[in-house]
Write a protein that holds these residues in place. Sequence first.
Motif, PDB file in Angstrom:
ATOM      1  N   UNK A  73       0.856  -1.183   0.000  1.00 20.01           N
ATOM      2  CA  UNK A  73       0.000   0.000   0.000  1.00 20.01           C
ATOM      3  C   UNK A  73       0.893   1.235   0.000  1.00 20.01           C
ATOM      4  N   UNK A  74       0.769   2.038  -1.042  1.00 23.26           N
ATOM      5  CA  UNK A  74       1.567   3.263  -1.167  1.00 23.26           C
ATOM      6  C   UNK A  74       3.055   2.974  -1.012  1.00 23.26           C
ATOM      7  N   UNK A  75       3.492   1.883  -1.624  1.00 23.23           N
ATOM      8  CA  UNK A  75       4.902   1.537  -1.609  1.00 23.23           C
ATOM      9  C   UNK A  75       5.407   0.912  -0.332  1.00 23.23           C
ATOM     10  N   UNK A  76       4.511   0.627   0.615  1.00 20.71           N
ATOM     11  CA  UNK A  76       4.890   0.033   1.895  1.00 20.71           C
ATOM     12  C   UNK A  76       4.253  -1.352   2.034  1.00 20.71           C
ATOM     13  N   UNK A  77       4.994  -2.248   2.665  1.00 24.19           N
ATOM     14  CA  UNK A  77       4.498  -3.599   2.881  1.00 24.19           C
ATOM     15  C   UNK A  77       3.612  -3.623   4.118  1.00 24.19           C
ATOM     16  N   UNK A  78       2.367  -4.034   3.943  1.00 22.27           N
ATOM     17  CA  UNK A  78       1.413  -4.102   5.038  1.00 22.27           C
ATOM     18  C   UNK A  78       1.141  -5.572   5.346  1.00 22.27           C
ATOM     19  N   UNK A  79       1.513  -5.974   6.552  1.00 19.88           N
ATOM     20  CA  UNK A  79       1.304  -7.372   6.929  1.00 19.88           C
ATOM     21  C   UNK A  79      -0.154  -7.604   7.293  1.00 19.88           C
ATOM     22  N   UNK A  80      -0.649  -8.807   7.052  1.00 22.31           N
ATOM     23  CA  UNK A  80      -2.030  -9.112   7.430  1.00 22.31           C
ATOM     24  C   UNK A  80      -2.167  -9.233   8.936  1.00 22.31           C
ATOM     25  N   UNK A  81      -3.397  -9.164   9.404  1.00 18.34           N
ATOM     26  CA  UNK A  81      -3.656  -9.319  10.828  1.00 18.34           C
ATOM     27  C   UNK A  81      -3.390 -10.767  11.246  1.00 18.34           C
ATOM     28  N   UNK A  82      -3.091 -10.941  12.505  1.00 23.23           N
ATOM     29  CA  UNK A  82      -2.868 -12.287  13.013  1.00 23.23           C
ATOM     30  C   UNK A  82      -1.405 -12.694  12.962  1.00 23.23           C
ATOM     31  N   UNK A  83      -1.164 -13.945  13.280  1.00 27.81           N
ATOM     32  CA  UNK A  83       0.189 -14.477  13.346  1.00 27.81           C
ATOM     33  C   UNK A  83       0.764 -14.641  11.945  1.00 27.81           C
ATOM     34  N   UNK A  84       1.943 -14.065  11.715  1.00 21.04           N
ATOM     35  CA  UNK A  84       2.594 -14.149  10.414  1.00 21.04           C
ATOM     36  C   UNK A  84       4.057 -14.540  10.641  1.00 21.04           C
ATOM     37  N   UNK A  85       4.509 -15.545   9.882  1.00 16.15           N
ATOM     38  CA  UNK A  85       5.900 -15.958   9.954  1.00 16.15           C
ATOM     39  C   UNK A  85       6.612 -15.505   8.689  1.00 16.15           C
ATOM     40  N   UNK A  86       7.616 -14.654   8.854  1.00 12.93           N
ATOM     41  CA  UNK A  86       8.370 -14.147   7.712  1.00 12.93           C
ATOM     42  C   UNK A  86       9.850 -14.093   8.075  1.00 12.93           C
ATOM     43  N   UNK A  87      10.696 -14.391   7.106  1.00 14.87           N
ATOM     44  CA  UNK A  87      12.140 -14.338   7.295  1.00 14.87           C
ATOM     45  C   UNK A  87      12.785 -13.768   6.033  1.00 14.87           C
ATOM     46  N   UNK A  88      13.988 -13.208   6.191  1.00 14.24           N
ATOM     47  CA  UNK A  88      14.729 -12.659   5.060  1.00 14.24           C
ATOM     48  C   UNK A  88      15.686 -13.704   4.501  1.00 14.24           C
ATOM     49  N   UNK A  89      15.739 -13.772   3.167  1.00 15.91           N
ATOM     50  CA  UNK A  89      16.621 -14.721   2.503  1.00 15.91           C
ATOM     51  C   UNK A  89      17.294 -14.071   1.308  1.00 15.91           C
ATOM     52  N   UNK A  90      18.474 -14.570   0.976  1.00 14.43           N
ATOM     53  CA  UNK A  90      19.197 -14.109  -0.203  1.00 14.43           C
ATOM     54  C   UNK A  90      18.578 -14.734  -1.444  1.00 14.43           C
ATOM     55  N   UNK A  91      18.117 -13.925  -2.408  1.00 12.95           N
ATOM     56  CA  UNK A  91      17.520 -14.500  -3.615  1.00 12.95           C
ATOM     57  C   UNK A  91      18.592 -14.947  -4.600  1.00 12.95           C
ATOM     58  N   UNK A  92      18.410 -16.141  -5.133  1.00 15.10           N
ATOM     59  CA  UNK A  92      19.287 -16.678  -6.166  1.00 15.10           C
ATOM     60  C   UNK A  92      18.418 -16.979  -7.383  1.00 15.10           C
ATOM     61  N   UNK A  93      18.696 -16.341  -8.502  1.00 14.57           N
ATOM     62  CA  UNK A  93      17.910 -16.542  -9.711  1.00 14.57           C
ATOM     63  C   UNK A  93      18.610 -17.565 -10.598  1.00 14.57           C
ATOM     64  N   UNK A  94      17.876 -18.624 -10.944  1.00 16.06           N
ATOM     65  CA  UNK A  94      18.455 -19.689 -11.757  1.00 16.06           C
ATOM     66  C   UNK A  94      18.520 -19.269 -13.215  1.00 16.06           C
ATOM     67  N   UNK A  95      19.269 -20.024 -14.002  1.00 13.58           N
ATOM     68  CA  UNK A  95      19.378 -19.736 -15.430  1.00 13.58           C
ATOM     69  C   UNK A  95      18.033 -19.864 -16.139  1.00 13.58           C
TER      70      UNK A  95
END
Length: 275
Positions: A73-95
């Motif tokens: 929303x307006x360039x910002x990430x809005x998490x849903x209500x309730x319990x949310x599990x999120x983690x940061x990971x390094x993206x690797x793009x395959x061929x």
Amino acid sequence: MSAIAPTFRQERVRHVLGTRTLRVTAWRDLTPRMRRVTLAGPLEDLVSPGPGDHVKVFFPDPLTGVLNAPRVVDGQLVRPAGEVTARDYTPLLSDSGELELDFVLHGDDGPASRWAARVQHGEELVVAGPRGSLLPPQGPDWYVLAGDETALPAISRWLRLLPADADVTVLAEVQDADDEAYLGGLAAGRAVTYLRRGDAAPGTTTLLAQAVQALPQRPGAGFWWLAGEAQSLVPARRYLRRELGLDPSAVDCSGYWRRGAADHDHHAPVDPGDR
């Protein structure tokens, strides 16, 4: 190292923040403790030119299986209500244009590791970002890349992005020799030192800090990139910034995780008292 602290310019590129629902198409174990999961879906808008880029991965509820997706929303990430599990990971793009995420498997200690250990074909994840990218610095004569297992995916990106003739030293803390297979051919021609901690718990040793301090001083201007357990990086960062007097632009230090803390923010200062 030169007597005058070198300064480097790193270009920061902002991206349009987006989210996408992706499905699991494959997975394979790169080492006994590192599993690569391949995801397919709408990836055309995923831009990731920086070696230290991160995406935020949202996992389904482990009890209900419901995947609560965030919104932008307006360039910002809005998490849903309730319990949310999120983690940061390094993206690797395959061929082939798919997204690959590498998970450190450490039993049931953590929702992301549990999910990866029991992954099934067709399961869905929501992936957001990256918000931006920090491109490799301009001007270093040599590089030092240091980190534990959680930093290996980013180190692999550094090794792919840097010129083949770049002077690179890698310090990698691992549990044992099995983990050393991760970098594979990327380690060829590079000065790679593996620091085996054996039975010691991750994040409890001083191996990385000791290895950083043991490196001989060198002529020219070097760039240091460090990542891993936040508290274990503090001595290394203080050595580089205080004892060697390096400019902040020559030291990039990120706490990818912190012992005893869930969903640690890797943007948080590793050493708040020494910015």
